[in-house]
Design a protein around this motif. Structure first.
Motif, PDB file in Angstrom:
ATOM      1  N   HIS A  31     -10.729   4.590  -7.132  1.00 58.16           N
ATOM      2  CA  HIS A  31     -12.026   4.950  -7.188  1.00 58.16           C
ATOM      3  C   HIS A  31     -12.267   6.244  -7.840  1.00 58.16           C
ATOM      4  O   HIS A  31     -11.644   7.340  -7.507  1.00 58.16           O
ATOM      5  N   PRO A  32     -13.285   6.520  -8.873  1.00 55.73           N
ATOM      6  CA  PRO A  32     -13.522   7.701  -9.456  1.00 55.73           C
ATOM      7  C   PRO A  32     -13.717   8.703  -8.800  1.00 55.73           C
ATOM      8  O   PRO A  32     -13.109   9.832  -9.075  1.00 55.73           O
ATOM      9  N   ILE A  33     -14.170   8.516  -7.599  1.00 57.23           N
ATOM     10  CA  ILE A  33     -14.784   9.797  -6.639  1.00 57.23           C
ATOM     11  C   ILE A  33     -13.358  10.541  -6.193  1.00 57.23           C
ATOM     12  O   ILE A  33     -13.256  11.708  -6.019  1.00 57.23           O
ATOM     13  N   ILE A  34     -12.407   9.704  -5.903  1.00 58.60           N
ATOM     14  CA  ILE A  34     -11.122  10.128  -5.192  1.00 58.60           C
ATOM     15  C   ILE A  34     -10.283  10.978  -6.316  1.00 58.60           C
ATOM     16  O   ILE A  34      -9.857  12.234  -6.147  1.00 58.60           O
ATOM     17  N   PHE A  35     -10.409  10.548  -7.727  1.00 60.32           N
ATOM     18  CA  PHE A  35      -9.872  11.336  -8.711  1.00 60.32           C
ATOM     19  C   PHE A  35     -10.420  12.657  -9.037  1.00 60.32           C
ATOM     20  O   PHE A  35     -10.093  13.596  -9.030  1.00 60.32           O
ATOM     21  N   LYS A  36     -11.764  12.464  -8.805  1.00 66.33           N
ATOM     22  CA  LYS A  36     -12.596  13.666  -9.112  1.00 66.33           C
ATOM     23  C   LYS A  36     -12.276  14.836  -7.907  1.00 66.33           C
ATOM     24  O   LYS A  36     -12.400  16.213  -8.253  1.00 66.33           O
ATOM     25  N   MET A  37     -12.281  14.385  -6.864  1.00 63.53           N
ATOM     26  CA  MET A  37     -12.161  15.369  -5.485  1.00 63.53           C
ATOM     27  C   MET A  37     -10.790  16.026  -5.795  1.00 63.53           C
ATOM     28  O   MET A  37     -10.389  17.114  -5.492  1.00 63.53           O
ATOM     29  N   GLN A  38      -9.668  15.342  -6.188  1.00 65.34           N
ATOM     30  CA  GLN A  38      -8.272  15.796  -6.533  1.00 65.34           C
ATOM     31  C   GLN A  38      -8.072  16.598  -7.677  1.00 65.34           C
ATOM     32  O   GLN A  38      -7.298  17.711  -7.556  1.00 65.34           O
ATOM     33  N   TYR A  39      -8.804  16.384  -8.725  1.00 67.16           N
ATOM     34  CA  TYR A  39      -8.608  16.988 -10.182  1.00 67.16           C
ATOM     35  C   TYR A  39     -10.048  17.308 -10.538  1.00 67.16           C
ATOM     36  O   TYR A  39     -10.520  16.634 -11.494  1.00 67.16           O
ATOM     37  N   ARG A  40     -10.682  18.263  -9.894  1.00 65.08           N
ATOM     38  CA  ARG A  40     -12.012  18.637 -10.311  1.00 65.08           C
ATOM     39  C   ARG A  40     -12.342  18.833 -11.547  1.00 65.08           C
ATOM     40  O   ARG A  40     -13.358  18.600 -12.055  1.00 65.08           O
ATOM     41  N   GLU A  41     -11.463  19.433 -12.562  1.00 68.15           N
ATOM     42  CA  GLU A  41     -11.548  19.826 -13.816  1.00 68.15           C
ATOM     43  C   GLU A  41     -11.441  18.769 -14.860  1.00 68.15           C
ATOM     44  O   GLU A  41     -11.791  18.782 -16.046  1.00 68.15           O
ATOM     45  N   ALA A  42     -10.625  17.650 -14.298  1.00 66.06           N
ATOM     46  CA  ALA A  42     -10.065  16.515 -15.164  1.00 66.06           C
ATOM     47  C   ALA A  42     -11.279  15.648 -15.751  1.00 66.06           C
ATOM     48  O   ALA A  42     -12.403  15.575 -14.870  1.00 66.06           O
ATOM     49  N   ASP A  43     -11.079  14.913 -16.656  1.00 62.34           N
ATOM     50  CA  ASP A  43     -12.120  13.856 -17.096  1.00 62.34           C
ATOM     51  C   ASP A  43     -11.573  12.515 -16.952  1.00 62.34           C
ATOM     52  O   ASP A  43     -10.695  12.056 -17.414  1.00 62.34           O
ATOM     53  N   TYR A  44     -12.299  11.906 -15.888  1.00 62.41           N
ATOM     54  CA  TYR A  44     -11.749  10.476 -15.508  1.00 62.41           C
ATOM     55  C   TYR A  44     -12.013   9.514 -16.475  1.00 62.41           C
ATOM     56  O   TYR A  44     -10.884   8.682 -16.493  1.00 62.41           O
ATOM     57  N   PHE A  45     -12.769   9.743 -17.749  1.00 54.52           N
ATOM     58  CA  PHE A  45     -12.714   8.724 -18.590  1.00 54.52           C
ATOM     59  C   PHE A  45     -12.045   9.033 -19.774  1.00 54.52           C
ATOM     60  O   PHE A  45     -12.088   8.409 -20.777  1.00 54.52           O
ATOM     61  N   ALA A  46     -11.141   9.975 -19.867  1.00 56.65           N
ATOM     62  CA  ALA A  46     -10.326  10.460 -20.895  1.00 56.65           C
ATOM     63  C   ALA A  46      -9.295   9.351 -21.117  1.00 56.65           C
ATOM     64  O   ALA A  46      -8.783   8.883 -20.027  1.00 56.65           O
ATOM     65  N   THR A  47      -8.734   8.988 -22.210  1.00 62.07           N
ATOM     66  CA  THR A  47      -7.750   7.939 -22.316  1.00 62.07           C
ATOM     67  C   THR A  47      -6.471   8.672 -23.132  1.00 62.07           C
ATOM     68  O   THR A  47      -6.606   9.899 -23.601  1.00 62.07           O
ATOM     69  N   SER A  48      -5.439   8.088 -22.895  1.00 66.73           N
ATOM     70  CA  SER A  48      -4.124   8.599 -23.469  1.00 66.73           C
ATOM     71  C   SER A  48      -3.332   7.239 -24.078  1.00 66.73           C
ATOM     72  O   SER A  48      -3.661   6.297 -23.860  1.00 66.73           O
ATOM     73  N   LYS A  49      -2.460   7.819 -24.955  1.00 71.88           N
ATOM     74  CA  LYS A  49      -1.915   6.903 -25.705  1.00 71.88           C
ATOM     75  C   LYS A  49      -0.292   6.850 -25.399  1.00 71.88           C
ATOM     76  O   LYS A  49       0.372   7.480 -24.900  1.00 71.88           O
TER      77      LYS A  49
END
Length: 49
Positions: A31-49
């Protein structure tokens, strides 16, 4: 990891190749909220190749 990809074609094609008829795939996405709690400055919706 699939939710971080821009293009899902290759990974999904590989899953289709290795799964036998009748097999099942269980995929879990954090769930996005877990990601945001762990990595506060990161962009959950960013993609990588």
């Amino acid at each position: 990891m699939l939710h971080y990809l821009e293009d899902w074609a290759a990974p999904l094609g590989e899953l289709r190749r290795v799964l036998k008829p009748g097999d099942r795939l269980i995929a879990v996405v954090n769930h996005p909220i877990i990601f945001k709690m762990q990595y506060r400055e990161a962009d959950y919706f960013a993609t990588s190749k």
